[in-house]
Design an enzyme around this catalytic site. Structure first.
Site, mmCIF file in Angstrom:
data_model
loop_
_atom_site.group_PDB
_atom_site.id
_atom_site.type_symbol
_atom_site.label_atom_id
_atom_site.label_comp_id
_atom_site.label_asym_id
_atom_site.label_seq_id
_atom_site.Cartn_x
_atom_site.Cartn_y
_atom_site.Cartn_z
ATOM 1 N N CYS A 17 -16.649 -23.743 26.904
ATOM 2 C CA CYS A 17 -16.279 -22.357 26.589
ATOM 3 C C CYS A 17 -16.118 -22.200 25.081
ATOM 4 O O CYS A 17 -16.204 -23.150 24.324
ATOM 5 C CB CYS A 17 -14.959 -22.014 27.263
ATOM 6 S SG CYS A 17 -13.637 -23.102 26.705
ATOM 7 N N CYS A 64 -13.479 -24.402 23.477
ATOM 8 C CA CYS A 64 -13.896 -25.775 23.178
ATOM 9 C C CYS A 64 -14.662 -25.785 21.856
ATOM 10 O O CYS A 64 -14.457 -26.631 20.986
ATOM 11 C CB CYS A 64 -14.826 -26.322 24.251
ATOM 12 S SG CYS A 64 -14.308 -26.032 25.924
ATOM 13 N N ASP A 99 -71.942 -21.593 0.980
ATOM 14 C CA ASP A 99 -71.743 -21.633 -0.463
ATOM 15 C C ASP A 99 -72.645 -22.754 -0.979
ATOM 16 O O ASP A 99 -72.963 -23.681 -0.245
ATOM 17 C CB ASP A 99 -70.275 -21.942 -0.746
ATOM 18 C CG ASP A 99 -70.007 -22.049 -2.226
ATOM 19 O OD1 ASP A 99 -70.499 -21.180 -2.958
ATOM 20 O OD2 ASP A 99 -69.322 -23.003 -2.631
ATOM 21 N N ASP A 126 -65.692 -24.578 0.282
ATOM 22 C CA ASP A 126 -64.777 -25.707 0.102
ATOM 23 C C ASP A 126 -63.324 -25.343 0.411
ATOM 24 O O ASP A 126 -62.449 -26.181 0.356
ATOM 25 C CB ASP A 126 -64.913 -26.307 -1.299
ATOM 26 C CG ASP A 126 -64.534 -25.320 -2.377
ATOM 27 O OD1 ASP A 126 -63.942 -24.274 -2.057
ATOM 28 O OD2 ASP A 126 -64.830 -25.592 -3.550
ATOM 29 N N ASP A 138 -63.430 -20.642 -2.361
ATOM 30 C CA ASP A 138 -64.013 -19.605 -1.518
ATOM 31 C C ASP A 138 -63.004 -19.000 -0.549
ATOM 32 O O ASP A 138 -63.382 -18.321 0.393
ATOM 33 C CB ASP A 138 -65.174 -20.186 -0.689
ATOM 34 C CG ASP A 138 -66.194 -20.857 -1.573
ATOM 35 O OD1 ASP A 138 -66.529 -20.279 -2.604
ATOM 36 O OD2 ASP A 138 -66.646 -21.959 -1.229
#
Lengths: 799, 125
Positions: free
Chosen positions: A34, A37, A486, A686, A690
């Protein structure tokens, strides 16, 4: 702990604030029930010496404590919590992906064994029950009741009955009532022991207004069982209405047994879908041999820090990523990059943790460890990919959401239709058909169709050095029209190199000229100059410092080396310096047409020769481009380079369409232009320069080189700088799409055909009724077949 | 058609109406407001043949920690998937497993079991 946002998952992490080191630890706390606690533990921790901050979480049953490690330790904190009367444990390290997978595997293996045991025992019980019920059914037949509850069992009985009554006469001598009650008992036991999870699962779902596969099985077998109990306890009710008091006990047991067997096979097949992830997880060796104070010490891999010097002997696996300091060896990187041949690694080269050192010995400096390592990142990416969904699944999901209630409705309608329309035995036939509908309907195959294919395909991709981000990336890669490449670093190596050295006169040797030029160019920062210097160094030419150096921007350089006046550059520079280039003019033009950059060399006022530099095409590019074409894709090369260089490279690579002289920011516009034309476009680059174009394309494919891969940046990442990966990724994605469509088609068509047959749609024409037992066998096989079909992707071969 | 056939027809129709009402229309999942803790909103979701609560309300931008409490070992619920967040997590049986998401935009985010049969949703406003 899984999180969509980055966070520390390790049990303890270290942060520094205001100069004082602080550690944070998460301690599991037990016994708290609870808020009071929670408050008690919280107060205790807050007052403990060295604690900076404590946060106790009741729901998670743990405490997160930030403390000064000079004063407190996890051990003292645990003691402190225990002093309050609650339990506390030292935290174990955070669950890694590998551990999570292992736990899942253990649970699946256990599930398989459990299901197999239950299936086998149910099957035996069902067989015994069938034998026992033979005399009952034959008695019903003799009483003039025709239709048997289960057409399959009816057929078996008619076939076996004569010989069985001869072979086992005592069976027919057993009192029928006792046999029926015995059957009732056995069935109840099988249902409660082997099939219990069907009923508890169905009930739990029902309470949430949910229905799933368990609902169908529970309702189907439950109804059959209750019907049989009624027939056992109150047979007069049936007989008085001219209906056979047939019992379905053995059918209920067969159905449970067959579905359990199907589930067991499915659990085993599903385990295999994670085979690639499991194999990658095993690559990580547990220990590393680290040099500490000149001594080799074997340390657990968690103890290796960045900067540690690691020693690897022949045949050993590399523990972490790093850079080779000394030694030379061939390293087998196939498990991470798909590169089949071992790669030579020497001083200065990067190496990846998890790969195998083959022949030589190397020492290397650890660069990335733990969660940042290449292997850990690949595992994370794979785990995430396998959790992703493919848009193709949407329809299946919409159907599964309504599936079970719709099938329940169909089952009710089936019973009503039979009851009203059947000329004979309306209750028995209607009931058997309704049960068959419930049992044959299988939403599981639909749910498994796409995720299992994504799991296996991303796993197979990783084995080939292709990392696919997830289901959506797979689906888009499978429907591409155009691949844009590319040039620099993708089609070509990306590093300019000296390709030709031509002499004008025989005054200097090639090497002597190269030595002079390289010595001069050492002072230059130009990429072409770097290529010449590297070339000279590779030939071990002794370079000297130039006495004088002057860069002429855009043209070349001049200076003095070893007392010689040197001019290196283009024709204009030569003309301006009064050096005639006529002798080599044609050679230079030819080289330029081949995509190379020629540099004239003038020594002491006269033309000595020329050196050509080019970014050479990768040896694998031309073949890969042919493969892409064969896959029916348009291949376009996009580059910022001059038209002449671009055309030359395109010719060598076999590319027809070249878009040259595009500035970096223009690449995105080119991709968009293609997309406006209705093309689905992949951009291969790469991943660093790019990045915007990769992001704009339908599929961004980053081409990497093992260690410096921008894994998270693209849809598909190739671990190896080889365009073959592009065609493989696309072919794999297409294969996956094919498998997904087959799976979905099969899952749909199975239900679309199976349910009407089970309902008795064929009966008016052929007199054919589907046995509920056959229905359960079909249902069990439908999900197994879908998973098995997905597993075929694990055998995908390069295109 | 005899009386008994009319009766069966009527009962059958009523059953079909009830099935569709119960599973589609009567679904009134208790929308659980999330409790607060220091770093994230939290809610415990019981996993047993379904998710309870099945609808969870959350606030935009605030991390949400769903603690799945799997109270069964039926394999149906062994995984929970948040497709919008790319999360697929294994839930060990009879254990609590936290899953944290950070909903940055308002909307309804579904979560399902590995086979999309059990469903829940996070409504972010």
């Amino acid at each position: 702990m899984t999180s969509a946002a980055p966070q520390t998952s390790a049990a303890a992490s270290r942060a520094s604030s205001a100069g004082r080191p602080r550690d944070t630890v998460v301690i599991p706390v037990s016994g708290m029930t609870c808020a009071a606690c929670q408050g008690r533990v919280q107060r205790e921790l807050a007052h403990a010496p060295g604690v900076v901050d404590a946060n106790v979480n009741l729901m998670m049953s743990n405490a997160t404590v930030t403390y000064d490690p000079a004063v407190a330790s996890p051990g003292t904190l645990v003691e402190r919590i225990r002093s309050t009367g609650y339990g506390a444990e030292l935290p174990s390290a955070g669950r890694t992906i590998v551990e999570e997978q292992e736990e899942q595997d253990r649970s699946r293996a256990e599930e398989f064994r459990r299901l197999r045991l239950r299936a086998v025992i149910s099957l035996v019980a069902a067989a015994v029950a069938m034998l026992l019920s033979m005399p009952l059914m034959s008695a019903n037949m003799r009483m003039g009741f025709g239709a048997s509850a289960d057409p399959l069992l009816g057929w078996v009985m008619r076939t076996l009955d004569p010989s069985l009554s001869h072979a086992l006469p005592w069976l027919y001598a057993l009192p029928p009532r006792a046999v029926e009650y015995a059957l009732l008992g056995i069935t109840l036991a099988v249902m409660l022991w082997a099939g219990r999870h069907f009923y508890t699962g169905a009930w739990a779902a029902f309470r949430h207004h949910n229905a799933n596969m368990n609902t169908l099985i529970a309702v189907g077998t439950g109804a059959a069982f209750l019907f049989s109990v009624l027939a056992t306890v109150w047979p007069e009710l049936f007989i008085s209405r001219g209906v056979a008091p047939d019992v379905y006990y053995e059918a209920v047991m067969f159905i449970i047994a067959l579905i359990l067997a199907g589930n067991a096979l499915e659990a085993r097949a599903k385990r295999q879908t994670a085979a690639a992830l499991r194999a990658l997880g095993r690559l990580q060796p547990p220990t590393a041999r680290v040099l500490r104070d000149g001594m080799e010490v074997e340390l657990p891999v968690e103890g290796v820090h960045t900067g540690d010097l690691i020693v690897v002997r022949p045949g050993e696996r590399l523990a972490v990523d790093g850079e080779v300091e000394s030694g030379e060896s061939a390293v087998d990187e196939s498990m991470l990059t798909g590169e089949s041949l071992p790669v030579r690694r020497a001083a200065g080269d990067r190496v990846i943790g998890g790969t195998i050192n083959t022949t030589g010995s190397i020492r290397y400096v650890a660069t990335t460890v733990g969660a940042d390592s290449v292997l850990a990142r690949i595992l994370r990416l794979m785990r995430d990919a396998q959790g992703s969904r493919a848009p193709i699944q949407n329809l299946a999901d919409r159907i599964s959401a309504v599936f079970v209630p719709v099938v329940l409705s169909i089952a009710v309608a089936t019973f009503v239709a039979w009851f009203i329309a059947s000329p004979s035995a309306p209750v028995v036939r209607g009931f058997a058909a309704a049960v068959a509908v419930l049992i044959i309907a299988c939403p599981c195959a639909m749910g498994l169709a796409v995720p299992t294919a994504v799991m296996v395909a991303t796993g197979r991709g990783a084995e080939m050095g292709i990392l696919i981000k997830g289901g959506e990336a797979l689906q888009r890669s499978g429907t591409l029209h155009t691949v844009v490449l590319d040039k620099t670093g993708t089609v070509t190596e990306g590093h300019p190199a000296v390709t030709d050295v031509v002499r004008a006169r025989d005054v200097l040797t090639d090497d002597a000229m190269l030595r002079l030029v390289a010595s001069l160019e050492q002072a230059s920062e130009h990429a072409l100059a770097g290529a010449v210097v590297r070339h000279a160094q590779e030939r071990s030419l002794p370079l000297v410092q130039p006495e004088r150096f002057e860069a002429i921007v855009g043209h070349g350089a001049l200076g003095t080396v070893d007392g010689h006046a040197l001019i290196v550059g283009n024709a204009q520079l030569m003309a301006a310096q009064g050096v005639s280039t006529t002798d080599l003019h044609e050679t230079a033009a030819r080289l330029a047409n081949e995509g190379k950059t020629p540099m004239y060399v003038g020594v002491d006022g006269a033309l000595a020769g020329l050196i050509a530099v080019a970014d050479p095409i990768r040896p694998t590019s031309a073949r890969a481009i042919t493969t892409l074409r064969r896959l029916g894709l348009d291949v376009i090369m996009l580059t910022g380079d001059t038209r002449r260089t671009a055309d030359a490279i395109a010719r060598q690579a076999g590319i027809d369409t070249v878009i040259a002289e595009v500035p970096p920011e223009g690449k995105v516009a080119e991709i968009e232009r293609l997309q406006r034309g209705g093309r689905r476009v992949a951009m291969v680059g790469d991943g660093i320069n790019d990045a915007p174009a990769l992001a704009r394309a339908d599929v961004g494919i980053a081409i990497g080189s093992g260690t410096d891969v921008a894994i998270e940046a693209s849809d598909v990442t190739l671990m190896r700088p080889d365009l073959a990966g592009v065609s493989n990724a696309i072919a794999l994605s297409r294969g996956t799409m094919r498998i997904m469509k087959q799976n979905l088609f099969w899952a749909f068509i199975y239900n679309v055909i199976g349910i009407p047959i089970a309902a008795g749609a064929l009966f008016p024409f052929t007199g054919l009724l589907l046995s509920p037992i056959l229905a359960s066998a079909a249902m069990a096989m439908s999900s197994v077949s879908v998973v098995s079909n997905s597993l075929r992707l694990g055998r995908f071969r390069a295109a | 058609m005899g009386l008994d056939q009319w009766i069966v027809l009527a009962i059958g129709l009523a059953a079909i109406v009830w099935i569709n009402w119960y599973f589609f229309l009567a679904r009134t999942p208790a929308a659980a407001a999330t409790e607060g803790s220091a770093d994230a909103a939290e809610v415990v979701v019981a996993v047993r043949g379904g998710y309870a609560p099945a609808t969870i309300q959350a606030r935009v931008g605030r991390p949400l920690r769903l603690i799945f409490d799997r109270q069964e070992d039926a394999s149906c619920s062994e995984e929970v998937v948040f497709p919008d967040f790319g999360i697929r997590t294994f839930l060990p049986a009879f254990q609590r497993t936290p899953v944290e998401i950070r909903p940055d935009r308002p909307g309804t985010y579904e979560f399902t079991c590995g086979m999309s049969m059990l469903r829940g949703r996070v409504v972010v406003a």
